[in-house]
Write a protein that holds these residues in place. Structure first.
Motif, PDB file in Angstrom:
ATOM      1  N   THR A   8      -2.779   1.555 -10.100  1.00 57.62           N
ATOM      2  CA  THR A   8      -2.605   0.509  -9.085  1.00 57.62           C
ATOM      3  C   THR A   8      -1.466   0.813  -8.110  1.00 57.62           C
ATOM      4  O   THR A   8      -1.261   0.074  -7.153  1.00 57.62           O
ATOM      5  N   ALA A   9      -0.721   1.896  -8.354  1.00 59.30           N
ATOM      6  CA  ALA A   9       0.473   2.184  -7.548  1.00 59.30           C
ATOM      7  C   ALA A   9       0.100   2.564  -6.111  1.00 59.30           C
ATOM      8  O   ALA A   9      -0.840   3.330  -5.880  1.00 59.30           O
ATOM      9  N   ARG A  10       0.865   2.022  -5.173  1.00 59.00           N
ATOM     10  CA  ARG A  10       0.676   2.320  -3.759  1.00 59.00           C
ATOM     11  C   ARG A  10       2.040   2.476  -3.097  1.00 59.00           C
ATOM     12  O   ARG A  10       2.925   1.651  -3.300  1.00 59.00           O
ATOM     13  N   LEU A  11       2.182   3.514  -2.309  1.00 54.40           N
ATOM     14  CA  LEU A  11       3.383   3.713  -1.506  1.00 54.40           C
ATOM     15  C   LEU A  11       3.097   3.200  -0.101  1.00 54.40           C
ATOM     16  O   LEU A  11       2.278   3.770   0.622  1.00 54.40           O
ATOM     17  N   TYR A  12       3.764   2.119   0.265  1.00 53.83           N
ATOM     18  CA  TYR A  12       3.557   1.498   1.575  1.00 53.83           C
ATOM     19  C   TYR A  12       4.608   1.969   2.580  1.00 53.83           C
ATOM     20  O   TYR A  12       5.767   2.160   2.224  1.00 53.83           O
ATOM     21  N   PHE A  13       4.183   2.124   3.815  1.00 51.47           N
ATOM     22  CA  PHE A  13       5.110   2.402   4.911  1.00 51.47           C
ATOM     23  C   PHE A  13       4.711   1.526   6.090  1.00 51.47           C
ATOM     24  O   PHE A  13       3.529   1.236   6.299  1.00 51.47           O
ATOM     25  N   GLY A  14       5.722   1.049   6.834  1.00 51.81           N
ATOM     26  CA  GLY A  14       5.461   0.058   7.856  1.00 51.81           C
ATOM     27  C   GLY A  14       5.775   0.528   9.266  1.00 51.81           C
ATOM     28  O   GLY A  14       6.511   1.502   9.472  1.00 51.81           O
ATOM     29  N   PHE A  15       5.199  -0.172  10.212  1.00 52.57           N
ATOM     30  CA  PHE A  15       5.506   0.013  11.633  1.00 52.57           C
ATOM     31  C   PHE A  15       5.744  -1.345  12.270  1.00 52.57           C
ATOM     32  O   PHE A  15       5.072  -2.331  11.935  1.00 52.57           O
ATOM     33  N   ALA A  16       6.675  -1.388  13.197  1.00 51.44           N
ATOM     34  CA  ALA A  16       6.786  -2.514  14.114  1.00 51.44           C
ATOM     35  C   ALA A  16       5.958  -2.179  15.344  1.00 51.44           C
ATOM     36  O   ALA A  16       5.859  -1.011  15.745  1.00 51.44           O
ATOM     37  N   THR A  42       0.945  -0.365  20.096  1.00 53.82           N
ATOM     38  CA  THR A  42       1.927  -0.442  21.169  1.00 53.82           C
ATOM     39  C   THR A  42       3.328  -0.453  20.555  1.00 53.82           C
ATOM     40  O   THR A  42       3.576  -1.199  19.615  1.00 53.82           O
ATOM     41  N   TYR A  43       4.203   0.381  21.049  1.00 52.88           N
ATOM     42  CA  TYR A  43       5.586   0.522  20.581  1.00 52.88           C
ATOM     43  C   TYR A  43       5.656   1.402  19.330  1.00 52.88           C
ATOM     44  O   TYR A  43       6.296   2.417  19.306  1.00 52.88           O
ATOM     45  N   ARG A  44       5.023   1.048  18.232  1.00 49.41           N
ATOM     46  CA  ARG A  44       4.850   1.854  17.005  1.00 49.41           C
ATOM     47  C   ARG A  44       6.155   2.498  16.522  1.00 49.41           C
ATOM     48  O   ARG A  44       6.350   3.691  16.607  1.00 49.41           O
ATOM     49  N   GLU A  45       7.027   1.670  15.983  1.00 55.02           N
ATOM     50  CA  GLU A  45       8.271   2.186  15.408  1.00 55.02           C
ATOM     51  C   GLU A  45       8.205   2.120  13.884  1.00 55.02           C
ATOM     52  O   GLU A  45       7.954   1.065  13.308  1.00 55.02           O
ATOM     53  N   ALA A  46       8.438   3.247  13.236  1.00 53.17           N
ATOM     54  CA  ALA A  46       8.461   3.292  11.775  1.00 53.17           C
ATOM     55  C   ALA A  46       9.516   2.323  11.256  1.00 53.17           C
ATOM     56  O   ALA A  46      10.658   2.351  11.705  1.00 53.17           O
ATOM     57  N   GLU A  47       9.134   1.455  10.318  1.00 54.44           N
ATOM     58  CA  GLU A  47      10.063   0.458   9.783  1.00 54.44           C
ATOM     59  C   GLU A  47       9.665   0.088   8.354  1.00 54.44           C
ATOM     60  O   GLU A  47       8.634  -0.538   8.141  1.00 54.44           O
ATOM     61  N   GLY A  48      10.462   0.475   7.390  1.00 48.61           N
ATOM     62  CA  GLY A  48      10.311  -0.015   6.034  1.00 48.61           C
ATOM     63  C   GLY A  48       9.390   0.794   5.154  1.00 48.61           C
ATOM     64  O   GLY A  48       8.411   1.389   5.610  1.00 48.61           O
ATOM     65  N   MET A  49       9.718   0.812   3.854  1.00 49.50           N
ATOM     66  CA  MET A  49       8.941   1.535   2.845  1.00 49.50           C
ATOM     67  C   MET A  49       9.125   0.831   1.510  1.00 49.50           C
ATOM     68  O   MET A  49      10.220   0.357   1.190  1.00 49.50           O
ATOM     69  N   ALA A  50       8.057   0.734   0.717  1.00 51.85           N
ATOM     70  CA  ALA A  50       8.144   0.070  -0.586  1.00 51.85           C
ATOM     71  C   ALA A  50       6.966   0.487  -1.445  1.00 51.85           C
ATOM     72  O   ALA A  50       5.930   0.939  -0.940  1.00 51.85           O
ATOM     73  N   VAL A  51       7.118   0.295  -2.761  1.00 53.22           N
ATOM     74  CA  VAL A  51       6.052   0.611  -3.711  1.00 53.22           C
ATOM     75  C   VAL A  51       5.539  -0.671  -4.341  1.00 53.22           C
ATOM     76  O   VAL A  51       6.311  -1.562  -4.694  1.00 53.22           O
ATOM     77  N   TYR A  52       4.215  -0.750  -4.474  1.00 54.39           N
ATOM     78  CA  TYR A  52       3.559  -1.822  -5.219  1.00 54.39           C
ATOM     79  C   TYR A  52       2.831  -1.188  -6.397  1.00 54.39           C
ATOM     80  O   TYR A  52       2.254  -0.108  -6.265  1.00 54.39           O
ATOM     81  N   GLY A  53       2.816  -1.856  -7.556  1.00 56.29           N
ATOM     82  CA  GLY A  53       1.998  -1.394  -8.669  1.00 56.29           C
ATOM     83  C   GLY A  53       2.762  -1.284  -9.967  1.00 56.29           C
ATOM     84  O   GLY A  53       3.947  -0.953  -9.983  1.00 56.29           O
ATOM     85  N   SER A  54       2.073  -1.546 -11.069  1.00 57.07           N
ATOM     86  CA  SER A  54       2.688  -1.445 -12.390  1.00 57.07           C
ATOM     87  C   SER A  54       2.053  -0.366 -13.252  1.00 57.07           C
ATOM     88  O   SER A  54       2.437  -0.177 -14.395  1.00 57.07           O
TER      89      SER A  54
END
Length: 323
Positions: free
Chosen positions: A297-305, A281-293
């Protein structure tokens, strides 16, 4: 050490609070060094979508704007506008979450900005947070950058942190921390649009912005679609855009898109319109970041509100295929 399977072990840094790292901002940087960014692999934008968590409340009920990982300490932080304060006040709430999405702590930042992008940097067991600061109330965005240690329950004012303005005639600054390759990306506005500089993370943390490792104008993305976050990993920059569903969930109206930019080549090399979380519900793209060394193990994350006004929720998805 990377460990995304640990649950509930994330705790605040517990460091005695101090203002941001002491440093002197350098207004005029030396010329960009050729081939300063060692070529690396890139995340594939059309790779399989993986869900990290869904519909998690943050410390406040407003929309998640951004998030960042402290990889060595396995910590996750989010940024959002403070509930109950004007949008242009620059008042922010930071939350610390475990990797199941449960809130472990919070901080308040007064007069900082919009939190389009935040960064995290490990210094031993302490997590340092990078944000914009010194809000311009005309647009609600930060006019400088800062860095400070996480302290659960603390409230900071913009006047209490050391501030840096890496580009003397720039505005609307936001950071992206590349922990693996030891770089800091700085996005900023000039009269002709948005630009990004890349610096040594260690030098920037000491207040030295005199050497620009790479510099480019942000390429045009989708016209009329809101920019929602960015990340830096190796020799590539990643951009995230999209708008909220205007009504009930409807994948035909989904417009959230991932972009990959080759910094050394100076061009966009990949993009993908994602339907991740299409039923939110609503689903607004919000935020991006990388985890991993490591690449493994590297992951590109993207978020939604998601959710309704007064009860917004955070949702994280990721890509982990490198090519």
């Amino acid at each position: 050490m990377d460990d995304l399977t640990r649950r509930g072990l994330l705790t605040g840094a517990g460091a005695i609070f101090a203002a941001g790292t002491v440093g002197i901002p350098i207004a005029s940087a030396r010329p960009v060094r050729t081939d300063a960014l060692t070529p690396t692999k890139r995340f594939k934008m059309s790779a399989t979508t993986n869900e990290f968590f869904r519909s998690k409340p943050l410390w406040g009920p407003t929309v998640m704007q951004s998030f960042a990982f402290d990889t060595p300490n396995n910590r996750l932080f989010t940024g959002q506008l403070r509930s109950g304060t004007p949008a242009n006040s620059g008042d922010l709430t930071l939350s610390q979450l475990n990797f199941s999405g449960t809130v472990l702590g919070h901080m308040y930042l007064n007069g900082f900005g919009h939190a389009v992008s935040i960064g995290a940097q490990a210094v031993g067991s302490t997590s340092y947070i990078w944000t914009e600061t010194d809000v311009d109330t005309a647009n609600g965005r930060g006019r400088q950058l800062c860095r400070f240690p996480w302290q659960n329950g603390a409230t900071l004012s913009a006047s209490s942190v050391t501030k840096w303005k890496p580009v003397s005639n720039g505005s609307v600054f936001t950071p992206a921390v590349d922990q693996r390759y030891g770089k800091l990306g700085v996005r900023y506005s000039l009269s002709d649009g948005m630009h990004i500089n890349v610096y040594s993370l260690a030098a920037a943390a000491a207040g030295d912005y005199s050497t620009v490792l790479a510099s480019f104008k942000q390429p045009a993305l989708t016209s009329g679609i809101d920019f929602q976050g960015w990340a830096l990993y190796g020799s590539y920059a990643y951009f995230w855009e999209g708008e909220a569903y205007p009504g009930a969930p409807d994948e035909t109206k989904a417009n959230s898109k991932l972009w990959c930019y080759d910094i050394n080549a100076g061009k966009l090399v990949d993009s993908f319109l994602t339907l991740a979380g299409k039923s939110l519900t609503y689903r607004e793209a919000e935020g991006m970041a990388v985890y991993g060394s490591t690449d493994a193990t590297a992951r590109l994350y993207f978020g939604f509100a998601s959710g309704v006004t007064g009860d917004r929720r955070a949702n994280l998805f990721y890509r982990n295929d490198l090519v």
